[in-house]
Design an enzyme around this catalytic site. Structure first.
Site, PDB file in Angstrom:
ATOM      1  N   LYS A   1      -6.534  12.488  -0.418  1.00 26.04           N
ATOM      2  CA  LYS A   1      -7.106  12.102   0.702  1.00 26.04           C
ATOM      3  C   LYS A   1      -6.914  12.814   1.646  1.00 26.04           C
ATOM      4  CE  LYS A   1      -3.213   9.577   0.626  1.00 26.04           C
ATOM      5  NZ  LYS A   1      -2.214   9.820  -0.652  1.00 26.04           N
TER       6      LYS A   1
ATOM      7  N   ARG B   1      -0.673   0.874   3.044  1.00 25.92           N
ATOM      8  CA  ARG B   1       0.269   0.903   1.960  1.00 25.92           C
ATOM      9  C   ARG B   1       0.798  -0.358   1.076  1.00 25.92           C
ATOM     10  NH1 ARG B   1       1.021   7.038   3.617  1.00 25.92           N
ATOM     11  NH2 ARG B   1       2.234   8.042   1.668  1.00 25.92           N
TER      12      ARG B   1
ATOM     13  N   ARG C   1       2.159  22.824  -2.165  1.00 24.22           N
ATOM     14  CA  ARG C   1       1.476  22.337  -1.155  1.00 24.22           C
ATOM     15  C   ARG C   1       2.550  22.769   0.068  1.00 24.22           C
ATOM     16  NH1 ARG C   1       0.292  16.013   0.468  1.00 24.22           N
ATOM     17  NH2 ARG C   1       2.135  15.629   0.480  1.00 24.22           N
TER      18      ARG C   1
ATOM     19  N   ARG D   1       5.996  20.854   3.906  1.00 26.38           N
ATOM     20  CA  ARG D   1       7.087  19.324   4.126  1.00 26.38           C
ATOM     21  C   ARG D   1       8.304  19.429   2.983  1.00 26.38           C
ATOM     22  NH1 ARG D   1       2.470  14.931   3.088  1.00 26.38           N
ATOM     23  NH2 ARG D   1       3.949  13.503   2.639  1.00 26.38           N
TER      24      ARG D   1
ATOM     25  N   ARG E   1       8.172   8.716  -3.853  1.00 26.30           N
ATOM     26  CA  ARG E   1       7.080   7.667  -3.457  1.00 26.30           C
ATOM     27  C   ARG E   1       6.602   7.572  -4.479  1.00 26.30           C
ATOM     28  NH1 ARG E   1       6.223  13.733  -0.852  1.00 26.30           N
ATOM     29  NH2 ARG E   1       4.413  13.121  -0.182  1.00 26.30           N
TER      30      ARG E   1
END
Ligand code: ADP
Ligand code: AMP
Length: 214
Positions: free
Chosen positions: A13, A88, A127, A161, A172
């Site tokens: 996203k 969400r 990431r 992160r 998640r």
């Protein structure tokens, strides 16, 4: 144009939103980015959100819908918006309808990035982002052109992160399955959803989104 990018954590996203920002001059509203900024600033919202985010659970609907409304109010009415990571939950989807209509905006597209769950842990644990300009990278799938140097701003500082670890990713994903995936039928009933293969190369995913947006 107002669009939602919907998909599980790591679906792409943020990557696709930033390409739309560059290509179309739209504005990306990422509740995750806004909450991370609040945590960093140690604002009242950040203090409430920090532990919830570290656990991979969802921050309250009131908080995120509040920050989305404020962010929209800071934009020119004609600016196109990409909602990334919001809504969400069904309650957030309902709030978004009210937030948009009270500002004379309509929702034009919901792009669902369809991905294979097995790939997501690798995507998320690899990431990282530029510490200065927030450009997104991946250890294997999206390396900077020159190793250790941000393509966008030339910085050599990068960050990861705290919630991008395997255990939190599982929580998640479970949150996504339980609370977020169920909002898709709401938008399908309104004929707003286009499914895009999120497992394709980054440029191919962008091309498919571009074809949808026209
Ligand atoms: P999200 O915002 O949905 O959580 P990101 O856009 O941050 O996901 O993507 C997660 C990671 O996967 C990033 O490191 C990104 O570089 C990488 N990535 C994004 N899209 C693809 C893709 N189509 N193929 C391979 N890697 C991708
Ligand atoms: P993201 O950057 O979208 O992966 O979001 C990171 C974390 O921020 C999530 O795991 C949640 O804890 C929180 N968060 C972001 N957006 C929302 C939202 N719309 N609703 C609830 N929590 C959110």
């Amino acid at each position: 144009m107002n669009i939602i990018l919907l998909g599980p954590p790591g679906a792409g996203k943020g990557t696709q939103a930033s390409r739309l920002v560059d290509g179309r001059g739209m504005v990306q509203l990422s509740t995750g980015d806004m909450l991370r900024a609040a945590v960093k600033a140690e604002s009242p919202t950040g203090l409430k959100a920090k532990a919830v985010m570290e656990a991979g659970e969802l921050v309250s609907d009131e908080i995120v819908s509040g920050i989305i409304g404020e962010a929209l109010d800071a934009l020119e009415p004609k600016t196109g918006v990409i909602f990334d990571g919001y809504p969400r939950t069904a309650a957030q989807a309902e709030s978004l309808d009210a937030i948009l209509s009270s500002r004379g905006r309509t929702l034009d597209h919901v792009i669902e990035l369809v991905v294979d769950e097995d790939a997501l842990v690798d995507r998320i644990t690899g990431r990282y982002t530029c510490a200065r300009c927030n450009a997104g990278y991946h250890d294997h799938f999206q390396k900077p052109e020159k190793e250790g140097v941000c393509d966008a701003c030339g910085s050599t500082e990068f960050k990861r992160r705290p919630d991008d670890n395997e255990e939190t990713v599982r929580t998640r994903m479970a949150e996504y399955r339980a609370k977020t995936a169920p909002i898709l039928p709401i938008y399908e009933a309104r004929a707003l959803v286009t499914k895009v293969d999120g497992m394709a190369d980054i440029a191919e995913v962008s091309a498919a989104i571009d074809a949808t947006l026209g």
